[in-house]
Design a protein around this motif. Structure first.
Motif, short mmCIF file in Angstrom:
data_model
loop_
_atom_site.label_atom_id
_atom_site.label_comp_id
_atom_site.label_asym_id
_atom_site.label_seq_id
_atom_site.Cartn_x
_atom_site.Cartn_y
_atom_site.Cartn_z
N ARG A 29 16.04 -29.73 -7.00
CA ARG A 29 16.49 -30.76 -6.07
C ARG A 29 15.56 -31.64 -6.74
NH1 ARG A 29 15.24 -33.61 -1.82
NH2 ARG A 29 17.03 -34.74 -0.49
N GLU A 30 14.44 -32.17 -6.63
CA GLU A 30 13.70 -32.92 -7.12
C GLU A 30 13.59 -33.61 -8.54
OE1 GLU A 30 10.63 -35.78 -5.52
OE2 GLU A 30 11.57 -34.17 -4.92
N ALA A 31 14.23 -32.43 -9.00
CA ALA A 31 14.32 -33.09 -10.43
C ALA A 31 15.73 -33.65 -10.69
CB ALA A 31 14.37 -31.85 -12.01
N LEU A 32 16.43 -33.64 -10.12
CA LEU A 32 17.75 -34.24 -10.12
C LEU A 32 17.58 -35.16 -9.32
CD1 LEU A 32 21.17 -34.43 -10.04
CD2 LEU A 32 21.15 -33.31 -7.99
N ARG A 33 16.96 -35.50 -8.18
CA ARG A 33 16.67 -36.93 -8.05
C ARG A 33 15.72 -37.70 -8.74
NH1 ARG A 33 14.83 -39.59 -2.89
NH2 ARG A 33 12.81 -40.50 -3.35
N ALA A 36 10.21 -36.39 -19.44
CA ALA A 36 9.54 -36.46 -17.84
C ALA A 36 10.27 -36.09 -16.56
CB ALA A 36 8.57 -37.85 -18.38
N ALA A 37 11.67 -36.64 -15.91
CA ALA A 37 12.53 -36.50 -15.47
C ALA A 37 12.57 -35.43 -15.05
CB ALA A 37 13.49 -37.80 -15.69
N GLU A 38 12.63 -34.41 -15.57
CA GLU A 38 13.33 -32.68 -15.75
C GLU A 38 12.11 -32.14 -15.05
OE1 GLU A 38 16.02 -31.34 -18.51
OE2 GLU A 38 17.41 -33.26 -18.35
N ALA A 39 10.61 -32.57 -16.04
CA ALA A 39 10.18 -31.74 -15.99
C ALA A 39 9.28 -31.59 -14.25
CB ALA A 39 8.80 -32.37 -16.15
N PRO A 40 9.48 -30.01 -13.41
CA PRO A 40 8.88 -29.55 -12.85
C PRO A 40 8.28 -30.68 -11.88
CG PRO A 40 8.97 -27.56 -13.83
CD PRO A 40 8.33 -29.32 -15.35
N SER A 41 8.36 -30.65 -10.69
CA SER A 41 7.13 -31.23 -9.77
C SER A 41 5.84 -30.70 -9.61
CB SER A 41 8.01 -31.55 -8.72
OG SER A 41 6.76 -31.85 -7.30
#
Length: 266
Positions: free
Chosen positions: A78-82, A176-181
């Motif tokens: 969810r966080e990567a999708l956001r 960077a956007a798809e990297a795990p939080s």
């Protein structure tokens, strides 16, 4: 005091109130376009719709259902999708005319991914560039220009200089956007936490936790806060996505106080 002066003060107050509040609704805008329905649903599911509605100047790069289906099929957290979707929200106003008269044929614009503080360095920026033949491309900072394959398709909605919705040809994404939080990676699980806080029988004589074994009320509160705020990426280094709009009530209160003082003095 003359009634005309009172009316004048009240009119100024209402004008100030209207200027301080964003008047758009991205969900309603996208609802009028069936091929953008999934994009609108995901903006709502990730909490980005509220962030968009809370800003007075914004550009949304919408993606059609076919390309959104490909993104969903990848099963991003969810966080990567956001983060990926926040690359589609420019914190400036661009419409069809402005895209085709960029100074020097290009511009680098901040996105909500950058404005939230989640993006490392300048990797939440997007470059807008006019290609050969007049096609307008959108390229994240950490993606090679040669690999850029996201182009402007058409204008969906324009309300200068409040909000613009432009359709693009594909999903804009980046490593960077798809990297795990980083917060998710660093957060220990319940097993790690119990091993660090004492031996396995350290709580044998303690009263059982009402929240449940292996968890604490603080952890539950943290999780609730994350789910409500769209993840811990909403705030970093004291900055938040909705920081500007949330300061508006103070400005409104100041204007009201000033109006009252004027009324009293008159």
């Amino acid at each position: 005091m003359p009634r005309a002066r009172v009316v004048h003060v009240m009119l100024l107050l209402f004008v100030a109130l209207g200027a301080c509040r964003a008047t758009h609704n991205i969900t309603a805008i996208l609802a009028d376009h069936r091929d953008l329905a999934e994009f609108g649903r995901q903006l709502t599911a990730t909490g980005l719709a509220d962030d968009i509605d809370g800003r007075n100047t914004i550009t949304v790069l919408a993606v059609d259902d076919a390309h959104m289906a490909q993104l969903r099929a990848r099963g991003l957290p969810r966080e990567a999708l956001r983060h990926v979707l926040s690359l589609h929200v420019l914190v400036d106003y661009y419409d069809d005319a402005k895209l085709h008269r960029l100074p020097g044929g290009s511009a680098v614009v901040s996105t909500l991914f950058q404005a939230s503080g989640d993006a490392p360095g300048s990797e939440g920026m997007v470059k807008i560039a006019v290609r050969r033949g007049g096609r307008v491309a959108f390229v994240p900072q950490d993606v090679d220009d040669a690999r850029a394959n996201v182009f402007y398709v058409k204008s969906v909605h324009e309300a200068p200089y409040n909000i613009s919705v432009l359709q693009v040809s594909a999903v804009i994404t980046s490593p960077a956007a798809e990297a795990p939080s980083s917060a998710t990676e660093s957060k220990p699980n319940s097993t790690d936490a119990s091993s660090k806080h004492g031996p396995p029988n350290a709580g044998a004589h303690a009263a059982p936790s009402p929240v449940g074994q292996g968890s604490s009320s603080d952890d539950g509160a943290d999780e609730g806060k994350k789910s409500g705020d769209g993840g811990d990426g909403g705030k970093k280094n004291g900055a938040s996505v909705g920081a500007a709009p949330r300061g508006l009530p103070f400005a409104l209160a100041f204007l009201m106080a000033a109006s009252v003082i004027l009324v009293v003095n008159w």
